[in-house]
Design a protein around this motif. Structure first.
Motif, PDB file in Angstrom:
ATOM      1  N   ALA A 101      -3.977  -4.116  12.859  1.00 57.30           N
ATOM      2  CA  ALA A 101      -4.548  -3.648  14.125  1.00 57.30           C
ATOM      3  C   ALA A 101      -5.936  -3.035  13.943  1.00 57.30           C
ATOM      4  CB  ALA A 101      -3.613  -2.626  14.771  1.00 57.30           C
ATOM      5  N   GLY A 102      -6.376  -2.908  12.681  1.00 59.71           N
ATOM      6  CA  GLY A 102      -7.689  -2.334  12.412  1.00 59.71           C
ATOM      7  C   GLY A 102      -7.747  -0.835  12.602  1.00 59.71           C
ATOM      8  N   VAL A 103      -6.620  -0.145  12.327  1.00 58.62           N
ATOM      9  CA  VAL A 103      -6.537   1.297  12.533  1.00 58.62           C
ATOM     10  C   VAL A 103      -6.323   2.000  11.197  1.00 58.62           C
ATOM     11  CG1 VAL A 103      -5.323   3.154  13.739  1.00 58.62           C
ATOM     12  CG2 VAL A 103      -5.511   0.897  14.803  1.00 58.62           C
ATOM     13  N   PRO A 104      -7.081   3.067  10.901  1.00 62.12           N
ATOM     14  CA  PRO A 104      -6.864   3.820   9.655  1.00 62.12           C
ATOM     15  C   PRO A 104      -5.440   4.355   9.584  1.00 62.12           C
ATOM     16  CG  PRO A 104      -8.935   4.460  10.674  1.00 62.12           C
ATOM     17  CD  PRO A 104      -8.228   3.595  11.661  1.00 62.12           C
ATOM     18  N   TYR A 105      -4.955   4.500   8.341  1.00 63.38           N
ATOM     19  CA  TYR A 105      -3.551   4.867   8.099  1.00 63.38           C
ATOM     20  C   TYR A 105      -3.501   5.993   7.076  1.00 63.38           C
ATOM     21  CZ  TYR A 105       1.165   4.399   6.081  1.00 63.38           C
ATOM     22  OH  TYR A 105       2.426   4.636   5.603  1.00 63.38           O
ATOM     23  N   VAL A 106      -2.667   7.002   7.333  1.00 67.24           N
ATOM     24  CA  VAL A 106      -2.497   8.138   6.430  1.00 67.24           C
ATOM     25  C   VAL A 106      -1.008   8.405   6.251  1.00 67.24           C
ATOM     26  CG1 VAL A 106      -3.000  10.579   6.008  1.00 67.24           C
ATOM     27  CG2 VAL A 106      -4.644   9.184   7.267  1.00 67.24           C
ATOM     28  N   SER A 107      -0.588   8.754   5.032  1.00 67.96           N
ATOM     29  CA  SER A 107       0.805   9.148   4.804  1.00 67.96           C
ATOM     30  C   SER A 107       0.877  10.120   3.639  1.00 67.96           C
ATOM     31  CB  SER A 107       1.689   7.935   4.523  1.00 67.96           C
ATOM     32  OG  SER A 107       1.633   7.565   3.159  1.00 67.96           O
ATOM     33  N   SER A 108       2.058  10.720   3.472  1.00 67.32           N
ATOM     34  CA  SER A 108       2.307  11.615   2.344  1.00 67.32           C
ATOM     35  C   SER A 108       3.078  10.915   1.234  1.00 67.32           C
ATOM     36  CB  SER A 108       3.093  12.849   2.818  1.00 67.32           C
ATOM     37  OG  SER A 108       4.342  12.459   3.372  1.00 67.32           O
ATOM     38  N   SER A 109       3.429   9.649   1.421  1.00 68.09           N
ATOM     39  CA  SER A 109       4.242   8.923   0.442  1.00 68.09           C
ATOM     40  C   SER A 109       3.392   8.375  -0.693  1.00 68.09           C
ATOM     41  CB  SER A 109       4.975   7.762   1.125  1.00 68.09           C
ATOM     42  OG  SER A 109       5.871   8.221   2.105  1.00 68.09           O
ATOM     43  N   TYR A 110       4.060   8.060  -1.805  1.00 71.21           N
ATOM     44  CA  TYR A 110       3.376   7.425  -2.934  1.00 71.21           C
ATOM     45  C   TYR A 110       2.794   6.080  -2.506  1.00 71.21           C
ATOM     46  CZ  TYR A 110       5.194  10.819  -6.295  1.00 71.21           C
ATOM     47  OH  TYR A 110       5.460  11.980  -6.988  1.00 71.21           O
ATOM     48  N   THR A 111       1.728   5.669  -3.197  1.00 78.34           N
ATOM     49  CA  THR A 111       1.024   4.436  -2.850  1.00 78.34           C
ATOM     50  C   THR A 111       1.933   3.217  -2.944  1.00 78.34           C
ATOM     51  OG1 THR A 111      -1.048   5.378  -3.645  1.00 78.34           O
ATOM     52  CG2 THR A 111      -0.955   2.980  -3.414  1.00 78.34           C
ATOM     53  N   GLY A 112       2.665   3.093  -4.066  1.00 79.56           N
ATOM     54  CA  GLY A 112       3.594   1.984  -4.218  1.00 79.56           C
ATOM     55  C   GLY A 112       2.944   0.639  -3.983  1.00 79.56           C
ATOM     56  N   SER A 113       3.572  -0.177  -3.157  1.00 78.67           N
ATOM     57  CA  SER A 113       3.102  -1.542  -2.924  1.00 78.67           C
ATOM     58  C   SER A 113       1.891  -1.612  -2.003  1.00 78.67           C
ATOM     59  CB  SER A 113       4.241  -2.388  -2.340  1.00 78.67           C
ATOM     60  OG  SER A 113       4.644  -1.877  -1.079  1.00 78.67           O
ATOM     61  N   LEU A 114       1.415  -0.477  -1.504  1.00 82.14           N
ATOM     62  CA  LEU A 114       0.259  -0.505  -0.610  1.00 82.14           C
ATOM     63  C   LEU A 114      -0.997  -1.037  -1.284  1.00 82.14           C
ATOM     64  CD1 LEU A 114       0.376   2.673   1.643  1.00 82.14           C
ATOM     65  CD2 LEU A 114       1.533   0.488   1.901  1.00 82.14           C
ATOM     66  N   VAL A 115      -1.015  -1.064  -2.628  1.00 89.00           N
ATOM     67  CA  VAL A 115      -2.186  -1.605  -3.323  1.00 89.00           C
ATOM     68  C   VAL A 115      -2.483  -3.029  -2.853  1.00 89.00           C
ATOM     69  CG1 VAL A 115      -1.969  -0.143  -5.362  1.00 89.00           C
ATOM     70  CG2 VAL A 115      -0.712  -2.303  -5.268  1.00 89.00           C
ATOM     71  N   GLU A 116      -1.455  -3.735  -2.407  1.00 94.76           N
ATOM     72  CA  GLU A 116      -1.642  -5.108  -1.939  1.00 94.76           C
ATOM     73  C   GLU A 116      -2.461  -5.173  -0.654  1.00 94.76           C
ATOM     74  OE1 GLU A 116       2.328  -6.462  -1.453  1.00 94.76           O
ATOM     75  OE2 GLU A 116       2.840  -6.316  -3.593  1.00 94.76           O
ATOM     76  N   LEU A 117      -2.596  -4.038   0.033  1.00 95.12           N
ATOM     77  CA  LEU A 117      -3.351  -4.004   1.286  1.00 95.12           C
ATOM     78  C   LEU A 117      -4.825  -3.686   1.076  1.00 95.12           C
ATOM     79  CD1 LEU A 117      -0.889  -2.116   3.683  1.00 95.12           C
ATOM     80  CD2 LEU A 117      -1.383  -4.567   3.601  1.00 95.12           C
ATOM     81  N   ASP A 118      -5.242  -3.479  -0.167  1.00 96.91           N
ATOM     82  CA  ASP A 118      -6.623  -3.078  -0.410  1.00 96.91           C
ATOM     83  C   ASP A 118      -7.610  -4.114   0.139  1.00 96.91           C
ATOM     84  OD1 ASP A 118      -8.569  -1.231  -1.646  1.00 96.91           O
ATOM     85  OD2 ASP A 118      -9.013  -2.948  -2.937  1.00 96.91           O
ATOM     86  N   GLY A 119      -7.406  -5.382  -0.195  1.00 93.97           N
ATOM     87  CA  GLY A 119      -8.291  -6.429   0.296  1.00 93.97           C
ATOM     88  C   GLY A 119      -8.285  -6.546   1.806  1.00 93.97           C
ATOM     89  N   PRO A 120      -7.099  -6.695   2.432  1.00 92.03           N
ATOM     90  CA  PRO A 120      -7.055  -6.770   3.898  1.00 92.03           C
ATOM     91  C   PRO A 120      -7.668  -5.553   4.592  1.00 92.03           C
ATOM     92  CG  PRO A 120      -4.977  -7.511   2.970  1.00 92.03           C
ATOM     93  CD  PRO A 120      -5.788  -6.978   1.830  1.00 92.03           C
ATOM     94  N   ALA A 121      -7.454  -4.357   4.025  1.00 96.56           N
ATOM     95  CA  ALA A 121      -8.023  -3.147   4.639  1.00 96.56           C
ATOM     96  C   ALA A 121      -9.544  -3.157   4.564  1.00 96.56           C
ATOM     97  CB  ALA A 121      -7.457  -1.904   3.957  1.00 96.56           C
ATOM     98  N   ARG A 122     -10.075  -3.612   3.442  1.00 93.15           N
ATOM     99  CA  ARG A 122     -11.530  -3.716   3.320  1.00 93.15           C
ATOM    100  C   ARG A 122     -12.081  -4.728   4.326  1.00 93.15           C
ATOM    101  NH1 ARG A 122     -13.672  -1.647  -1.599  1.00 93.15           N
ATOM    102  NH2 ARG A 122     -12.029  -0.858  -2.994  1.00 93.15           N
ATOM    103  N   GLU A 123     -11.392  -5.838   4.471  1.00 91.81           N
ATOM    104  CA  GLU A 123     -11.847  -6.854   5.424  1.00 91.81           C
ATOM    105  C   GLU A 123     -11.856  -6.323   6.856  1.00 91.81           C
ATOM    106  OE1 GLU A 123      -9.391 -10.267   4.943  1.00 91.81           O
ATOM    107  OE2 GLU A 123     -10.017 -10.642   2.857  1.00 91.81           O
ATOM    108  N   LYS A 124     -10.855  -5.495   7.171  1.00 89.90           N
ATOM    109  CA  LYS A 124     -10.769  -4.906   8.509  1.00 89.90           C
ATOM    110  C   LYS A 124     -11.667  -3.681   8.658  1.00 89.90           C
ATOM    111  CE  LYS A 124      -7.538  -7.273  10.799  1.00 89.90           C
ATOM    112  NZ  LYS A 124      -7.685  -7.767  12.191  1.00 89.90           N
TER     113      LYS A 124
END
Length: 389
Positions: A94-117
């Motif tokens: 959706a192109g919206v910034p995201y914040v959480s208190s949880s460990y990064t875990g599998s979110l590393v896979e979103l690095d490219g898509p987040a940069r693109e957005k």
């Protein structure tokens, strides 16, 4: 600006409380499966910016629809970690910034898509991980060469309400999550070599130690998760000989839970009892949780301690940063709620204020203005002390 907060459990309540006070937030959409209960809570608190909506966070389509309808400027996830990947993905799409208190875990896979957005994805902004990483950055920056680093986090009843409790512990976090973490393996650096402890063995006598916290007393310390991954994140070099992450409880905690683990009471796999399948850990949760609740007049406390040692101007130096916080009886928010939820809220507000602009999957160690976070925590009544030895 509008914030969309998922989850109004113990820590989520602290997030909306803090966002309610924010000058940069004009509207808060609070999404929770138990919407009626959440509305009643918001009504009792008299929050004027908060609007509660129901959501089934296990359905990706429901997440996408809510993001489309609410059109927030930031998404805050205070749901259990299992919900994080799908929610973070929906926010990025959706192109919206995201914040959480949880460990990064599998979110590393979103690095490219987040940069693109062009959006920020910032996990690990709670207490531990979170404040410990911020203080760790400050401690490491005191040194030219780092030989060792340890971080400690403790959430427990203050002494006045711990004495009558047989295990000196009460609940300020999901108890299921606490016991699950007790079975998590640990990785660390000791003597310059990587080492690991299998799940369920972190409380064995040879793996724990006692730490004396000034003004608090002696505490049982035990390994807490994976410290190795933070070596590169902190940019530590080959001179590093020790790296460890620890949790702490009152004395007696380690031998008690070691016995429970050895006897199988923390196992998740069910056992058959009179024709019924029963998970030993689930039984412990259901049996103990009602007996480990705080009274309205009782306070919990949080202790965070980070120490780094090495060389400064070729001379030995140790930098120690400590935060100690207590429950606020006026608001009812536990120290655990405050240190987790307020920190997550601060991160969301820094993004909204344009003070965190980097895109992709971020880390508090490198991508968050540490001193500004410390100042914001202190504005909320948390005391942070620095000692250099």
């Amino acid at each position: 600006m509008k914030a969309l907060v998922f989850g109004l459990g113990l820590q989520g309540k602290a997030v909306i409380h803090d966002l309610e006070q924010s000058e940069v937030v004009s509207e808060i959409v609070a999404a929770d499966a138990a919407a009626e209960q959440a509305r009643a809570y918001v009504g009792r608190k008299g929050y004027r910016k908060v609007r509660v909506v129901p959501v089934n966070a296990s359905e990706p389509a429901a997440l996408e629809q809510l993001l489309r309808e609410s059109r927030p400027q930031v998404v805050v996830c205070m749901l259990p970690a299992d919900f994080q990947p799908a929610l973070a993905r929906a926010a990025v799409d959706a192109g919206v910034p995201y914040v959480s208190s949880s460990y990064t875990g599998s979110l590393v896979e979103l690095d490219g898509p987040a940069r693109e957005k062009g959006v920020s994805v910032l996990p690990e902004m709670g207490m531990d991980p979170g404040i410990d990483l911020i203080l760790g950055r400050l401690a490491v920056d005191e040194l030219d060469v780092v030989h060792g680093m340890r971080s400690y986090g403790a959430g427990l009843p203050e002494p006045a309400c711990a004495g009558g409790n047989p295990i000196h512990y009460k609940i300020t976090w999901t108890f299921e999550g606490v016991l699950k973490a007790y079975m998590r393996p640990a990785r660390f650096l000791r003597g310059g070599k990587e080492a690991a402890i299998p799940g369920g063995q972190i409380f064995r006598p040879e793996n724990g130690h006692t730490l004396e916290v000034p003004g608090v007393g002696a505490m049982d310390a035990y390994y807490n998760g994976d410290a190795i991954r933070y070596i590169d994140i902190f940019g530590l070099g080959p001179e590093l000989k020790e790296m460890g992450r620890f949790a702490m409880r009152w004395p007696g905690h380690n031998p008690f839970w070691n016995a429970m683990a050895e006897l199988g009471f923390l196992d998740e796999a069910p056992t058959r009892v009179e024709g019924c399948e029963v998970s030993p850990r689930r039984f412990v949760v259901e049996h103990l949780a009602p007996r480990l609740q705080f009274r309205d007049s009782e306070r919990d406390m949080v202790v965070i301690r980070v120490e780094a040692w090495g060389l400064k101007n070729r001379k030995p130096l140790r930098a120690v940063y400590e935060l100690i916080d207590y429950r606020d009886l006026a608001t009812g928010l536990f120290a655990m709620n405050r240190t987790v939820g307020f920190t997550t809220s601060i991160a969301a507000q820094l993004i909204l204020a344009g003070k965190i602009r980097k895109t992709g999957v971020l880390t508090p160690v490198r991508d968050v203005p540490a001193l500004e976070v410390v100042r914001e925590l202190e504005k909320r009544g948390m005391k942070i002390q620095r000692r250099v030895e």
